[in-house]
Design an enzyme around this catalytic site. Structure first.
Site, short mmCIF file in Angstrom:
data_model
loop_
_atom_site.label_atom_id
_atom_site.label_comp_id
_atom_site.label_asym_id
_atom_site.label_seq_id
_atom_site.Cartn_x
_atom_site.Cartn_y
_atom_site.Cartn_z
CD GLU A 1 -2.82 1.49 0.50
OE1 GLU A 1 -3.32 2.63 0.43
OE2 GLU A 1 -3.22 0.53 -0.18
CG ASP A 2 1.65 2.83 3.34
OD1 ASP A 2 0.63 3.20 2.74
OD2 ASP A 2 1.67 2.60 4.56
#
Length: 343
Positions: free
Chosen positions: A91-92
């Site tokens: 996600e990051d």
């Protein structure tokens, strides 16, 4: 371990110590599990090495903390701990799901994928209450493996524990989201301790005045309460030991702040008018997973308890004969303890 870059010497030492705590929480591992866990830690570290949380601390503390909750407080397997360490990586950061699959295998990749999909679901404030039930249905539909949901709960729990660095507006929004979306899921999965802590933390930011008033009232009588619990437990413990019960544990605590607050609101009474502030738990370790023996010993403990103390006949809950839908099995009863206190 290799040298940790981008951090002060103090931070580097704290990161190593935190990871050592996680290893201790995991207990015994095979050599392969240890290798995989170390690899997940280092991947997570390198993926997040330039990131810091709103509090200013290195971001790596967050996945380690989530992994520790998964290992120590929930008791999931090493695969789940590895996934918790990696839960924010796709996600990051620039690492892809394929990178996870190549290094850790399809099972880990699928769980991380489920966590990434959940993280990508955004809820506007005005939709949280209206859409809570649909969100929970979608969550269970997305998560082919229930470990996805449990790791997400651990993630939310750590975020709630470290919410103080957020603005007041974000604290309130995240707390409302947690209360309406995540605490019912913890309840459904039978994770009652996590559910109760989440509810308490939500109240801390939604109704701080009442939260701290109840907390202060509880703290003011902590020693008196602990002495009372010890007095209450003593004859029960002696009775169970005399009758040759299997190994058992008896523990006592105050009810959770949010639970007390609900009683104050629903019954329109003051704190001093709530009598059943104490909760006692008896856990019996029946060998060989003997289902019949489990029920027999639980009912025998119930008989011993209600012989020692008078009980409220309308406050008996039998979730052994008829377990809850999530599999929870227990006997609950409210009794009159010493000094006329309900327990």
């Amino acid at each position: 371990m290799v040298d940790i870059q981008n951090y002060s010497e103090k931070e580097a030492k704290e990161i190593r110590a935190t990871y050592s705590d996680l290893l201790a929480a995991c207990g015994e591992m095979t050599a392969d599990e240890q290798i995989q866990l170390d690899a997940a830690y280092w991947l997570s570290y390198h993926a997040h090495e330039h990131m810091r949380r709103r509090s200013g601390e290195p971001y790596i503390f967050h996945p380690i903390a989530v992994a520790k909750i998964v290992a120590e407080e929930i008791g999931l397997d090493i695969t789940s701990v590895i996934c918790a360490l990696l839960h924010d990586v796709v996600e990051d950061t620039d690492f892809s799901l394929e990178d996870i699959n190549i290094q850790f295998g399809e099972e880990v990749a699928q769980i991380v994928d489920g966590l990434t999909k959940i993280e990508g679901m955004h809820w506007a404030k005005d939709k949280v209450m209206k859409g809570a039930a649909n969100f929970r249905k979608l969550l269970f539909a997305l998560a082919e493996d229930v470990r996805v949901i449990i790791i997400k709960l651990a993630d939310r729990l750590h975020n709630m524990r470290t919410l103080t660095s957020m603005s007041v507006a974000k604290q309130e929004r995240i707390s409302n989201e947690t209360l309406y979306l995540y605490t019912p899921i913890a309840h459904r999965l039978g994770l009652y301790r996590i559910k109760s802590e989440l509810e308490d933390l939500c109240m801390k930011y939604i109704d701080a005045e009442m939260y701290y008033q109840i907390k202060n009232d509880l703290n003011a009588k902590r020693e008196e309460r602990n002495a009372y619990i010890a007095e209450f437990i003593k004859p029960i413990k002696a009775s169970l030991e005399e009758q040759g019960f299997p190994p058992f544990k008896i523990s006592g605590r105050s009810k959770h702040i949010s639970s007390i607050a609900n009683k104050i609101k629903n019954k329109e009474v003051a704190f001093d008018e709530i009598f059943d502030l104490f909760a006692i738990r008896i856990i019996i370790d029946v060998p060989d997973d003997n289902r019949i023996a489990e029920k027999q010993w639980c009912w025998q403990a119930f008989a011993n308890l209600t012989t020692t103390y008078n009980y409220k006949t309308d406050r008996v809950r039998d979730w052994i004969t008829n377990p809850r839908s999530n599999g929870y099995e227990s006997l609950h009863v409210t009794v009159m303890g010493p000094q006329g206190q309900w327990v």
